[in-house]
Scaffold this motif. Structure first.
Motif, PDB file in Angstrom:
ATOM      1  N   PHE A 116       1.196  -1.573   0.099  1.00 29.24           N
ATOM      2  CA  PHE A 116       0.057  -0.324   0.362  1.00 29.24           C
ATOM      3  C   PHE A 116       0.821   1.379   0.004  1.00 29.24           C
ATOM      4  O   PHE A 116       0.337   2.221  -0.840  1.00 29.24           O
ATOM      5  CB  PHE A 116      -1.574  -0.399   1.399  1.00 29.24           C
ATOM      6  N   ASN A 117       1.468   1.254   0.852  1.00 28.36           N
ATOM      7  CA  ASN A 117       2.948   2.588   1.124  1.00 28.36           C
ATOM      8  C   ASN A 117       2.990   2.878  -0.555  1.00 28.36           C
ATOM      9  O   ASN A 117       3.249   4.008  -1.047  1.00 28.36           O
ATOM     10  CB  ASN A 117       3.887   1.897   1.489  1.00 28.36           C
TER      11      ASN A 117
ATOM     12  N   PHE B 227       0.893   3.651  -2.388  1.00 29.86           N
ATOM     13  CA  PHE B 227       0.985   5.754  -2.308  1.00 29.86           C
ATOM     14  C   PHE B 227       1.921   6.420  -3.008  1.00 29.86           C
ATOM     15  O   PHE B 227       1.582   7.711  -3.722  1.00 29.86           O
ATOM     16  CB  PHE B 227       0.417   5.525  -1.217  1.00 29.86           C
TER      17      PHE B 227
ATOM     18  N   THR C  82      -6.830  10.696  -6.745  1.00 31.43           N
ATOM     19  CA  THR C  82      -7.349  11.608  -6.234  1.00 31.43           C
ATOM     20  C   THR C  82      -9.096  10.711  -5.116  1.00 31.43           C
ATOM     21  O   THR C  82      -7.732  10.046  -4.513  1.00 31.43           O
ATOM     22  CB  THR C  82      -7.705  13.126  -6.281  1.00 31.43           C
TER      23      THR C  82
ATOM     24  N   LEU D  33      -6.260   7.509  -4.458  1.00 28.42           N
ATOM     25  CA  LEU D  33      -6.030   7.841  -3.142  1.00 28.42           C
ATOM     26  C   LEU D  33      -6.569   7.243  -2.167  1.00 28.42           C
ATOM     27  O   LEU D  33      -6.466   7.419  -0.990  1.00 28.42           O
ATOM     28  CB  LEU D  33      -4.918   8.817  -3.492  1.00 28.42           C
ATOM     29  N   VAL D  34      -7.511   7.796  -2.082  1.00 24.07           N
ATOM     30  CA  VAL D  34      -8.847   7.963  -1.120  1.00 24.07           C
ATOM     31  C   VAL D  34      -9.083   6.739  -0.613  1.00 24.07           C
ATOM     32  O   VAL D  34      -9.144   6.376   0.193  1.00 24.07           O
ATOM     33  CB  VAL D  34     -10.083   8.936  -1.170  1.00 24.07           C
TER      34      VAL D  34
ATOM     35  N   VAL E 219      -7.296   3.962  -1.904  1.00 26.71           N
ATOM     36  CA  VAL E 219      -5.889   2.977  -0.924  1.00 26.71           C
ATOM     37  C   VAL E 219      -6.027   3.615   0.723  1.00 26.71           C
ATOM     38  O   VAL E 219      -5.429   2.955   1.504  1.00 26.71           O
ATOM     39  CB  VAL E 219      -5.160   3.757  -1.634  1.00 26.71           C
ATOM     40  N   ASN E 220      -6.488   4.232   0.151  1.00 24.24           N
ATOM     41  CA  ASN E 220      -6.205   5.405   2.211  1.00 24.24           C
ATOM     42  C   ASN E 220      -6.641   4.548   2.921  1.00 24.24           C
ATOM     43  O   ASN E 220      -6.611   4.095   4.400  1.00 24.24           O
ATOM     44  CB  ASN E 220      -6.071   6.769   2.441  1.00 24.24           C
ATOM     45  N   SER E 221      -8.402   4.122   2.746  1.00 29.63           N
ATOM     46  CA  SER E 221      -9.164   3.954   3.202  1.00 29.63           C
ATOM     47  C   SER E 221      -9.565   2.388   4.414  1.00 29.63           C
ATOM     48  O   SER E 221      -8.889   1.757   5.100  1.00 29.63           O
ATOM     49  CB  SER E 221     -10.235   3.920   2.772  1.00 29.63           C
ATOM     50  N   GLU E 222      -8.442   1.661   2.690  1.00 33.13           N
ATOM     51  CA  GLU E 222      -8.002  -0.161   2.464  1.00 33.13           C
ATOM     52  C   GLU E 222      -6.926   0.721   3.799  1.00 33.13           C
ATOM     53  O   GLU E 222      -7.127  -0.876   4.774  1.00 33.13           O
ATOM     54  CB  GLU E 222      -8.092  -0.103   1.431  1.00 33.13           C
ATOM     55  N   ILE E 223      -5.775   1.185   3.536  1.00 34.46           N
ATOM     56  CA  ILE E 223      -4.848   0.971   5.185  1.00 34.46           C
ATOM     57  C   ILE E 223      -5.001   1.215   6.294  1.00 34.46           C
ATOM     58  O   ILE E 223      -4.835   0.623   6.824  1.00 34.46           O
ATOM     59  CB  ILE E 223      -3.567   2.446   4.203  1.00 34.46           C
ATOM     60  N   VAL E 224      -6.233   2.228   6.164  1.00 33.38           N
ATOM     61  CA  VAL E 224      -6.778   2.577   7.459  1.00 33.38           C
ATOM     62  C   VAL E 224      -7.651   1.014   8.139  1.00 33.38           C
ATOM     63  O   VAL E 224      -7.707   0.657   9.515  1.00 33.38           O
ATOM     64  CB  VAL E 224      -7.952   3.724   7.761  1.00 33.38           C
TER      65      VAL E 224
END
Length: 141
Positions: free
Chosen positions: A77-78, A81, A115, A118-119, A121-126
């Motif tokens: 994920f990083n 990102f 964008t 990106l949102v 991927v960020n929600s998957e990480i969280v």
């Protein structure tokens, strides 16, 4: 024995280990011994027994497979990102240059898509981090 002869070979030890002891285990004791030896991470069973008898500290590292999977997933994920961030910067850079309105609109469209990705991927990480925290807190109880 302090004088070294010219015949070659290895130098004699100053304090050789010459005393030997024999311990016999039954099948159950041997299985427990081997499990403890594997967890110790030492290379020889003799060193493990010495450290255990004389209570010298040694570290035991355990690797949790779920933790490794979590770290691998988080690393992927990083990297995703990071690539999205680079693409985002490239699109912004192109917008700053002197383009026509049509080209700027197409760049804005690409920026909007990146964008949104990106949102996601960020929600998957969280979500993954929260799931890992829940599993970890259940194990520690």
């Amino acid at each position: 024995m302090t004088q070294i002869s010219g015949k070659g070979g290895r130098r004699p030890k100053t304090d050789p280990s010459v005393n030997r002891y024999v311990v016999r285990f039954n099948a159950e004791e041997n299985a427990r011994f081997l499990a403890m030896f594997d967890r110790s991470g030492l290379e020889s069973k003799g060193a493990f027994i010495k450290n255990f008898i004389f209570q010298k500290p040694f570290k035991v590292y355990t690797i949790d497979e779920n933790t490794r999977v979590f770290i691998d997933k988080l690393s992927s994920f990083n990297s995703l990102f990071r690539t999205l961030g680079v693409s985002y910067d490239n699109v912004v850079k192109t917008l700053r240059e002197n383009f026509t309105e049509k080209k700027a609109m197409s760049a804005l469209y690409k920026l909007e898509k990146l964008t949104i990705e990106l949102v996601k991927v960020n929600s998957e990480i969280v979500a993954l981090a929260q799931k890992f925290d829940e599993q970890w807190s259940l194990k520690s109880r």
